[in-house]
Design an enzyme around this catalytic site. Structure first.
Site, PDB file in Angstrom:
ATOM      1  N   HIS A 190     145.524  73.208  88.856  1.00 15.60           N
ATOM      2  CA  HIS A 190     145.708  72.145  89.852  1.00 15.60           C
ATOM      3  C   HIS A 190     145.529  70.789  89.188  1.00 15.60           C
ATOM      4  CE1 HIS A 190     141.458  73.288  89.803  1.00 15.60           C
ATOM      5  NE2 HIS A 190     141.187  72.018  90.089  1.00 15.60           N
ATOM      6  N   HIS A 192     144.598  66.818  89.960  1.00 24.03           N
ATOM      7  CA  HIS A 192     143.997  65.887  90.923  1.00 24.03           C
ATOM      8  C   HIS A 192     144.778  64.570  90.886  1.00 24.03           C
ATOM      9  CE1 HIS A 192     140.029  68.011  91.433  1.00 24.03           C
ATOM     10  NE2 HIS A 192     140.370  68.514  90.264  1.00 24.03           N
TER      11      HIS A 192
END
Ligand code: AMP
Length: 138
Positions: free
Chosen positions: A103, A105
């Site tokens: 992932h 940010h």
């Protein structure tokens, strides 16, 4: 007994088993608000396929992920009127990774948000040998 690898929390989000505040979705990626934001509008972009971290993803997925990150970061910046954006990804526990499903940010930053950038290590050397040592592994 058949061993089944435990799904990441983000895979559960993709499957709709856990809800999220979705921002954007395409065939390969999903963007949604971080549940514990650093600033308002803090967004996560993930691949729909489960890879443990940024170093683990194949090039085509990297391209898909990067395109979504840029698209969504532009939207986050406009929507939050942020002065700047941090784009980061944690790789490994030592780097602060908690969810082992790649992932990125997207963190809106504001002039006076009180968050500092990383403290520099004055003991860390910087020289040609270090650069060459890293280059060896390419
Ligand atoms: P990292 O430390 O890079 O692994 O970051 C994981 C991030 O996932 C953290 O910022 C968490 O706040 C966020 N997070 C964990 N669970 C959820 C969830 N169910 N929905 C949205 N964000 C989540």
């Amino acid at each position: 007994m058949t061993y089944t690898k435990e799904e990441s929390i983000f895979t559960k989000i993709i499957k709709g088993q856990i809800s999220c505040d979705k921002i954007y979705e395409n065939k390969d990626t999903l963007a949604f608000l971080d549940i514990n934001p650093i600033n308002e509008g803090h967004t996560l972009v993930i691949t729909k396929k489960e890879y443990k971290d940024f170093l683990d993803i194949p090039e085509t997925e990297l391209e898909n992920l990067s395109k979504t990150v840029q698209k969504v970061a532009k939207a986050v910046k406009k929507a939050t009127h942020a002065d700047g954006i941090n784009i980061s990804t944690n790789i490994g526990e030592a780097a602060g990774q908690v969810v082992f499903h790649v992932h990125v940010h997207i963190i809106p930053r504001f002039e006076n948000d009180g968050l500092k950038s990383w403290k520099r290590n004055s003991n860390a050397r910087t020289n040609k040998d270090i650069a060459q040592n890293i280059s060896k592994y390419l």
